[in-house]
Motif scaffolding. Structure first.
Motif, PDB file in Angstrom:
ATOM      1  N   ARG A  42       1.275   5.471  15.499  1.00  0.00           N
ATOM      2  CA  ARG A  42       1.940   6.589  16.172  1.00  0.00           C
ATOM      3  C   ARG A  42       0.969   7.534  16.863  1.00  0.00           C
ATOM      4  O   ARG A  42       1.304   8.189  17.835  1.00  0.00           O
ATOM      5  N   SER A  43      -0.275   7.604  16.333  1.00  0.00           N
ATOM      6  CA  SER A  43      -1.239   8.540  16.916  1.00  0.00           C
ATOM      7  C   SER A  43      -2.076   7.886  18.009  1.00  0.00           C
ATOM      8  O   SER A  43      -2.628   8.556  18.864  1.00  0.00           O
ATOM      9  N   GLY A  44      -2.202   6.560  17.918  1.00  0.00           N
ATOM     10  CA  GLY A  44      -3.090   5.865  18.864  1.00  0.00           C
ATOM     11  C   GLY A  44      -4.544   5.907  18.424  1.00  0.00           C
ATOM     12  O   GLY A  44      -5.435   5.458  19.147  1.00  0.00           O
ATOM     13  N   ALA A  45      -4.815   6.444  17.228  1.00  0.00           N
ATOM     14  CA  ALA A  45      -6.203   6.441  16.716  1.00  0.00           C
ATOM     15  C   ALA A  45      -6.485   5.072  16.090  1.00  0.00           C
ATOM     16  O   ALA A  45      -5.565   4.344  15.728  1.00  0.00           O
ATOM     17  N   GLU A  46      -7.758   4.755  16.005  1.00  0.00           N
ATOM     18  CA  GLU A  46      -8.149   3.572  15.238  1.00  0.00           C
ATOM     19  C   GLU A  46      -8.485   4.062  13.842  1.00  0.00           C
ATOM     20  O   GLU A  46      -9.311   4.967  13.691  1.00  0.00           O
ATOM     21  N   ILE A  47      -7.889   3.460  12.822  1.00  0.00           N
ATOM     22  CA  ILE A  47      -8.251   3.838  11.449  1.00  0.00           C
ATOM     23  C   ILE A  47      -9.008   2.680  10.826  1.00  0.00           C
ATOM     24  O   ILE A  47      -8.516   1.545  10.792  1.00  0.00           O
ATOM     25  N   ILE A  48     -10.222   2.967  10.396  1.00  0.00           N
ATOM     26  CA  ILE A  48     -11.056   1.927   9.789  1.00  0.00           C
ATOM     27  C   ILE A  48     -11.445   2.381   8.376  1.00  0.00           C
ATOM     28  O   ILE A  48     -11.488   3.570   8.088  1.00  0.00           O
ATOM     29  N   VAL A  49     -11.678   1.407   7.508  1.00  0.00           N
ATOM     30  CA  VAL A  49     -11.944   1.755   6.111  1.00  0.00           C
ATOM     31  C   VAL A  49     -13.444   1.967   5.886  1.00  0.00           C
ATOM     32  O   VAL A  49     -14.266   1.168   6.338  1.00  0.00           O
ATOM     33  N   ALA A  50     -13.790   3.049   5.187  1.00  0.00           N
ATOM     34  CA  ALA A  50     -15.204   3.318   4.863  1.00  0.00           C
ATOM     35  C   ALA A  50     -15.536   2.613   3.552  1.00  0.00           C
ATOM     36  O   ALA A  50     -14.981   2.937   2.500  1.00  0.00           O
ATOM     37  N   LEU A  51     -16.459   1.662   3.630  1.00  0.00           N
ATOM     38  CA  LEU A  51     -16.772   0.873   2.432  1.00  0.00           C
ATOM     39  C   LEU A  51     -17.376   1.704   1.319  1.00  0.00           C
ATOM     40  O   LEU A  51     -17.264   1.351   0.141  1.00  0.00           O
ATOM     41  N   LYS A  52     -18.024   2.795   1.669  1.00  0.00           N
ATOM     42  CA  LYS A  52     -18.626   3.592   0.588  1.00  0.00           C
ATOM     43  C   LYS A  52     -17.557   4.082  -0.382  1.00  0.00           C
ATOM     44  O   LYS A  52     -17.838   4.270  -1.551  1.00  0.00           O
ATOM     45  N   GLY A  53     -16.335   4.226   0.116  1.00  0.00           N
ATOM     46  CA  GLY A  53     -15.258   4.705  -0.742  1.00  0.00           C
ATOM     47  C   GLY A  53     -14.343   3.602  -1.245  1.00  0.00           C
ATOM     48  O   GLY A  53     -13.639   3.774  -2.238  1.00  0.00           O
ATOM     49  N   PHE A  54     -14.319   2.488  -0.531  1.00  0.00           N
ATOM     50  CA  PHE A  54     -13.411   1.402  -0.926  1.00  0.00           C
ATOM     51  C   PHE A  54     -14.060   0.064  -0.592  1.00  0.00           C
ATOM     52  O   PHE A  54     -14.041  -0.387   0.550  1.00  0.00           O
ATOM     53  N   SER A  55     -14.649  -0.562  -1.603  1.00  0.00           N
ATOM     54  CA  SER A  55     -15.346  -1.839  -1.383  1.00  0.00           C
ATOM     55  C   SER A  55     -14.688  -2.980  -2.149  1.00  0.00           C
ATOM     56  O   SER A  55     -15.331  -3.959  -2.489  1.00  0.00           O
ATOM     57  N   PHE A  56     -13.410  -2.861  -2.434  1.00  0.00           N
ATOM     58  CA  PHE A  56     -12.673  -3.878  -3.192  1.00  0.00           C
ATOM     59  C   PHE A  56     -12.437  -5.069  -2.255  1.00  0.00           C
ATOM     60  O   PHE A  56     -11.353  -5.284  -1.726  1.00  0.00           O
ATOM     61  N   TYR A  57     -13.494  -5.862  -2.055  1.00  0.00           N
ATOM     62  CA  TYR A  57     -13.476  -6.786  -0.919  1.00  0.00           C
ATOM     63  C   TYR A  57     -12.493  -7.940  -1.054  1.00  0.00           C
ATOM     64  O   TYR A  57     -12.102  -8.544  -0.058  1.00  0.00           O
ATOM     65  N   SER A  58     -12.057  -8.245  -2.272  1.00  0.00           N
ATOM     66  CA  SER A  58     -11.082  -9.335  -2.363  1.00  0.00           C
ATOM     67  C   SER A  58      -9.771  -8.936  -1.684  1.00  0.00           C
ATOM     68  O   SER A  58      -8.948  -9.788  -1.367  1.00  0.00           O
ATOM     69  N   LYS A  59      -9.586  -7.656  -1.457  1.00  0.00           N
ATOM     70  CA  LYS A  59      -8.372  -7.209  -0.755  1.00  0.00           C
ATOM     71  C   LYS A  59      -8.643  -6.897   0.721  1.00  0.00           C
ATOM     72  O   LYS A  59      -7.766  -6.377   1.423  1.00  0.00           O
ATOM     73  N   PHE A  60      -9.846  -7.195   1.215  1.00  0.00           N
ATOM     74  CA  PHE A  60     -10.126  -6.934   2.636  1.00  0.00           C
ATOM     75  C   PHE A  60      -9.186  -7.723   3.577  1.00  0.00           C
ATOM     76  O   PHE A  60      -8.764  -7.182   4.600  1.00  0.00           O
ATOM     77  N   PRO A  61      -8.851  -8.992   3.229  1.00  0.00           N
ATOM     78  CA  PRO A  61      -7.915  -9.692   4.126  1.00  0.00           C
ATOM     79  C   PRO A  61      -6.581  -8.936   4.254  1.00  0.00           C
ATOM     80  O   PRO A  61      -5.984  -8.891   5.324  1.00  0.00           O
TER      81      PRO A  61
END
Ligand SMILES: Cc1ncc(COP(=O)(O)O)c(C=O)c1O
Length: 379
Positions: free
Chosen positions: A33-52
């Motif tokens: 709705r905003s047109g922003a790109e939201i990307i995840v910061a790994l320093k706060g969330f590195s639970f990589y099995s859920k990256f897909p």
């Protein structure tokens, strides 16, 4: 649905898949709705099995080290937006391989690496981190705008035009804040750097946007982003970490012993505040425990919860329970997914909690357990 703790080893960080999906859906709706790109910061969330899964909703990820950048490429299959306070010469070539965007923290670093970036066979967008000298963060430890901060370039060091090849500006001064703090921060960003925003392709507004906390005013945020996009004809990027994993899981532990120290009852657990939940002591904050009140309540069973290391301060007091605690009882710490797993240590030789996922059908999937080798590998 009641959780069957008998299937979950202790201790363990457990991510609840449904709760993560709820957060991702909300973030995607703000993104759309905003047109922003939201990307995840790994320093706060590195639970990589859920990256897909994360990739199905968000635009990508941001790295603050070579290891994080590599994890993004390997586990999410996208190139990283990368920012480090300083890049290591021997790592920079690899950093370029893994990155779509590289942001420099100083003009020195930009001068040092800009030709390498320009000569790289694939386009990498270069940015500069700016310091708007404004933040509403009470704890200095988390405030990148304190006097003398090493994070970001102050206005006096930049001229009236963007340095050659620089396409973006990056500002990160929020920490668990709402959109109204962002609005007040934007006054400083635009006041000091507005002329440069007119020349830039993108503005990365860092992390600290706690969009998944109850009460966050998403429509207000969307309005702010749309204004920026229209005013400067610019792409806006947000890179939250906490907001992704906010209230999406817990740390399961159990009582190993109950001791009485001159009338103070202490439940000693198989986890450590120092080693497994360091933010509780660093920030500090008192984590919620399921089924307990976070204070001494008359008529209830009051305990100090003790960590399993020998550090005297490795405890949290006081919690009140409806029943007397006994050896083997399950103690569940709420909201332990963001920033916890990435900050654990094996201090005192304590083992790291296992990692698992509680699937939507209620079944538990154990992803990892750690043993002696993990401890020894770091020494
Ligand atoms: C540059 C940068 N981006 C993003 C983040 C993520 O912030 P948060 O997890 O508070 O959203 C941080 C956190 O320190 C950061 O330093």
């Amino acid at each position: 649905m009641a959780i069957d703790f008998s299937s979950i080893p202790s201790p363990a960080f457990v991510l609840e898949e449904k709760l993560l999906k709820n957060n991702l859906e909300l973030l995607k709706s703000v993104q759309d709705r905003s047109g922003a790109e939201i990307i995840v910061a790994l320093k706060g969330f590195s639970f990589y099995s859920k990256f897909p899964l994360v990739k199905q909703y968000l635009s990508g990820a941001t790295a603050s080290s070579l290891n994080e950048a590599r994890l993004i490429v390997e586990e999410m299959g996208v190139l990283a937006h990368t920012y480090c306070p300083a890049y290591k010469e021997e790592e920079f070539d690899q950093m370029m391989e893994y990155s779509s965007h590289i942001t420099f923290n100083s003009l020195n670093q930009y001068e040092k690496y800009k030709d390498k970036v320009k000569a790289f066979p694939r386009k990498i967008s270069m940015g500069l981190r700016i310091n708007p000298e404004y933040a509403e963060v009470e704890v200095d430890m988390y405030n990148p705008a304190i006097k003398g901060s090493r994070l970001g370039i102050t206005r006096n060091l930049l001229g009236d035009t963007l340095p050659e090849g620089i396409e973006g500006l990056h500002s990160h001064t929020l920490c668990e804040n709402d959109s109204y703090v962002l609005e007040r921060t934007l006054v400083h960003i635009e006041g000091k750097f507005g002329h440069l925003l007119h020349q830039a392709k993108w503005l990365n507004l860092g992390g600290g946007h706690l969009m998944t906390r109850k009460g966050y005013d998403h429509e207000h945020l969307i309005g702010l982003i749309q204004n920026l996009k229209a005013k400067y004809n610019i792409e806006v990027i947000l890179e939250p970490g906490s907001a992704i994993g906010w209230e999406t899981g817990f740390l399961r532990s159990k009582v190993l012993d109950i001791v009485d120290s001159l009338g103070v009852k202490i439940a000693i657990l198989d986890v450590s505040f120092a080693a497994h939940m360091p933010d509780t002591l660093e920030m500090p904050y008192k984590p919620k425990v399921w089924g307990a009140e976070s204070e001494a309540v008359e008529g209830k069973f009051v305990y100090r919860l003790g960590g399993m290391t020998c550090l005297a301060g490795d405890y949290m007091s006081e919690y009140s329970f409806d029943q007397e605690l006994k050896e083997g009882d399950t103690i569940v710490f709420n909201d332990m997914i963001h920033y916890t797993m990435v900050k654990t240590t094996t201090f005192n030789g304590v083992g790291l909690p296992s990692i698992g996922v509680l699937r939507e059908d209620g079944s538990f999937e154990l992803l990892k357990s750690f043993g002696y080798e993990t401890f020894k590998d770091r020494l």
